[in-house]
Design a protein around this motif. Structure first.
Motif, PDB file in Angstrom:
ATOM      1  N   UNK A  52       0.816  -1.225   0.000  1.00  0.00           N
ATOM      2  CA  UNK A  52       0.000   0.000   0.000  1.00  0.00           C
ATOM      3  C   UNK A  52       0.846   1.270   0.000  1.00  0.00           C
ATOM      4  N   UNK A  53       2.088   1.149   0.433  1.00  0.00           N
ATOM      5  CA  UNK A  53       2.957   2.329   0.523  1.00  0.00           C
ATOM      6  C   UNK A  53       3.314   2.811  -0.888  1.00  0.00           C
ATOM      7  N   UNK A  54       3.431   4.140  -1.151  1.00  0.00           N
ATOM      8  CA  UNK A  54       3.522   5.257  -0.207  1.00  0.00           C
ATOM      9  C   UNK A  54       2.188   5.960   0.103  1.00  0.00           C
ATOM     10  N   UNK A  55       1.084   5.575  -0.549  1.00  0.00           N
ATOM     11  CA  UNK A  55      -0.182   6.248  -0.258  1.00  0.00           C
ATOM     12  C   UNK A  55      -0.607   6.031   1.189  1.00  0.00           C
ATOM     13  N   UNK A  87      10.013   5.888  -5.263  1.00  0.00           N
ATOM     14  CA  UNK A  87      11.321   6.551  -5.237  1.00  0.00           C
ATOM     15  C   UNK A  87      11.217   7.984  -4.717  1.00  0.00           C
ATOM     16  N   UNK A  88      10.086   8.639  -5.005  1.00  0.00           N
ATOM     17  CA  UNK A  88       9.898  10.012  -4.523  1.00  0.00           C
ATOM     18  C   UNK A  88       9.874  10.087  -2.999  1.00  0.00           C
ATOM     19  N   UNK A  89       9.463   9.003  -2.350  1.00  0.00           N
ATOM     20  CA  UNK A  89       9.301   9.007  -0.890  1.00  0.00           C
ATOM     21  C   UNK A  89      10.428   8.290  -0.155  1.00  0.00           C
ATOM     22  N   UNK A  90      11.360   7.695  -0.906  1.00  0.00           N
ATOM     23  CA  UNK A  90      12.448   6.963  -0.252  1.00  0.00           C
ATOM     24  C   UNK A  90      13.371   7.909   0.507  1.00  0.00           C
ATOM     25  N   UNK A 100       6.341   1.752   4.950  1.00  0.00           N
ATOM     26  CA  UNK A 100       7.455   1.747   3.993  1.00  0.00           C
ATOM     27  C   UNK A 100       8.328   0.514   4.205  1.00  0.00           C
ATOM     28  N   UNK A 101       8.529  -0.294   3.145  1.00  0.00           N
ATOM     29  CA  UNK A 101       9.422  -1.449   3.296  1.00  0.00           C
ATOM     30  C   UNK A 101      10.877  -0.999   3.325  1.00  0.00           C
ATOM     31  N   UNK A 102      11.672  -1.618   4.162  1.00  0.00           N
ATOM     32  CA  UNK A 102      13.100  -1.311   4.189  1.00  0.00           C
ATOM     33  C   UNK A 102      13.778  -1.953   2.987  1.00  0.00           C
ATOM     34  N   UNK A 103      14.984  -1.503   2.688  1.00  0.00           N
ATOM     35  CA  UNK A 103      15.741  -2.120   1.589  1.00  0.00           C
ATOM     36  C   UNK A 103      15.989  -3.593   1.897  1.00  0.00           C
ATOM     37  N   UNK A 104      16.288  -3.889   3.162  1.00  0.00           N
ATOM     38  CA  UNK A 104      16.528  -5.291   3.539  1.00  0.00           C
ATOM     39  C   UNK A 104      15.287  -6.143   3.269  1.00  0.00           C
TER      40      UNK A 104
END
Length: 464
Positions: free
Chosen positions: A64-67, A97-100, A71-75
């Protein structure tokens, strides 16, 4: 169409993204023909720990993220990529990518676009058993031969960054959900986090991981104590706060000490220990943390604690300190949103403290600001108990100014609508206003008697 079998999921995922507008993480899971729960099971298998704790609901939140969602981590993305047979970069779209965070975005651009095949977890080799030998019986070349093996044991850990990130994400989610979710439900979910954290601490971790687990234990216990207090379970609240404080002592973290002192001060006040509440809040202010948890909640807790014993000087001093630092733009959200109370609650606490020391006009101004701030909040960020508390205390302020009609106008809509289930402090405020209406000033006034009876009826019905 001639595609090799191993290339079909990538083509399906690409079509779902381009033609159907499905976000990448969902598209890849569907292309891999996995349900949420099966994907979570395979995620845990890839990490090598079937008890790692990934759930289908968490994968759904990642999707569902980023709405919204988490947020999932890179790991976490790397593990999901192994499950789906792709690269973690393929699981991110432009909106993601805009919200990372800058660090994750830099890692994204630094890594080449190389798909990763699904890799089954390799079984961990069992450590070789070594029999202790008396030092004097060893040959010279044997002395110290096992030191490296023993040191390597320090690298063995029962927790990884994904598990820690999940624990923190769960805490942040539950902290934000408390304003719109039944307290018992949040309390139960926090208990699961606390139990899981305690179980992990019984294993072996690296020092930094151990400290992170201690901090999770401190925050989850402090949050549970806060909520148990809202439900009137003060004995349990004190036990939970004691547990939280023990965690902070071992973690040796200033921010964690602030979390716990904030919770302790709140619980002590509503349990009837105002001076203790003020002293706990003042001690919390001595742990400087640089903005993550602002001074406002603790200063206002200090003022409210002193107000319970009518210590006007201390109350006005604390309110002046709060006024000097009050940030009107500080709103809901952020990792410490549970303890960083919103503007409506800050002004309500100030008004409540001022009212208790006879400053009715100043209190009314604070309650008016609290009402305006409450109505400006989105529905999901409103704490349900705030509306009745503002109405009741605004009514009490009108009574202090000999305005019975104004008091009735404030609480009338609340009584007409029905109070329903409310935290313990709402019940306490209903009873307090009824008691004030029964005092010598209003005892002979029929309207006051009727209003007092209605408040007592509401008090009886407002079970938490």
């Amino acid at each position: 169409m001639g595609f090799p079998e191993e290339a079909i999921p990538a083509q399906v995922a690409k079509n779902l993204v381009v033609e159907c507008g499905i976000p990448p993480r969902t598209a890849w899971r569907l292309a891999s023909e996995l349900s949420l729960d099966v994907a979570a099971h395979q995620y845990n298998a890839v990490t090598g720990d079937p008890r790692a704790g990934m759930r289908g609901t968490r994968i759904w939140e990642y999707e569902q993220w980023p709405e919204r969602g988490v947020r999932p981590t890179v790991a976490a993305l790397r593990v999901l990529a192994r499950v789906y047979g792709t690269s973690w970069k393929c699981l991110l779209g432009l909106r993601d990518l805009e919200q990372l965070p800058a660090k994750d975005l830099a890692e994204y651009h630094a890594e080449p676009d190389t798909p990763v095949a699904v890799a089954a977890p390799e079984p961990e080799a069992a450590p070789s058993a070594r029999t202790p030998v008396r030092a004097e019986g060893r040959a010279e070349e044997e002395i110290g031969a096992g030191a490296l093996d023993d040191a390597i044991l320090l690298t063995k850990t029962n927790v990884d960054d994904v598990q820690l990130d999940d624990l923190w994400a769960d805490l942040d989610f539950l902290g934000g959900a408390y304003t719109r979710t039944a307290p018992d439900s949040i309390l139960g979910q926090l208990a699961v986090i606390a139990d899981r954290t305690a179980a992990l601490l019984k294993g072996r971790q690296r020092p930094k991981q151990t400290q992170d687990l201690l901090l999770v234990g401190a925050k989850s216990s402090a949050m549970m104590a806060w909520i148990a207090g809202d439900l009137g379970r003060y004995r349990r609240s004190r036990e939970l706060n004691s547990a939280a404080w023990l965690y902070t002592q071992y973690a040796d973290d200033r921010l964690a000490r602030r979390w716990v002192r904030t919770s302790q001060a709140r619980v002590a006040f509503w349990a009837g220990n105002g001076i203790e509440s003020a002293k706990l809040a003042a001690d919390g202010l001595s742990y400087h943390v640089g903005g993550r948890l602002t001074d406002a909640p603790l200063i206002l807790a200090e003022a409210r604690g002193w107000s319970s014993v009518r210590a006007e000087g201390q109350v006005l001093d604390a309110i002046a300190r709060w006024t000097a630092i009050e940030d009107p733009g500080l709103g809901a959200g952020g990792e410490d949103s549970f303890f960083n109370i919103t503007k409506d609650r800050r002004h309500y606490m100030a008004g409540n403290s001022l009212l208790s020391v006879g400053q009715a006009s100043a209190a009314l101004r604070e309650f008016t600001t609290a009402r305006e701030a409450f109505e400006q909040l989105s529905l999901e960020n409103r704490w349900e108990a705030m509306d009745p508390m503002i109405r009741i205390d605004t009514g009490r302020a009108h009574l202090r100014l000999d305005d019975l009609e104004g008091a009735a106008a404030q609480v009338g809509p609340l009584l007409d609508a029905g109070v329903g289930k409310q935290p313990d402090m709402v019940r306490a405020m209903l009873k307090l206003m009824a008691t004030e209406l029964s005092g010598p000033r209003w005892r002979s006034v029929r309207t006051a008697r009727n209003l007092s009876e209605a408040l007592l009826d509401a008090h009886a019905s407002a079970r938490p």
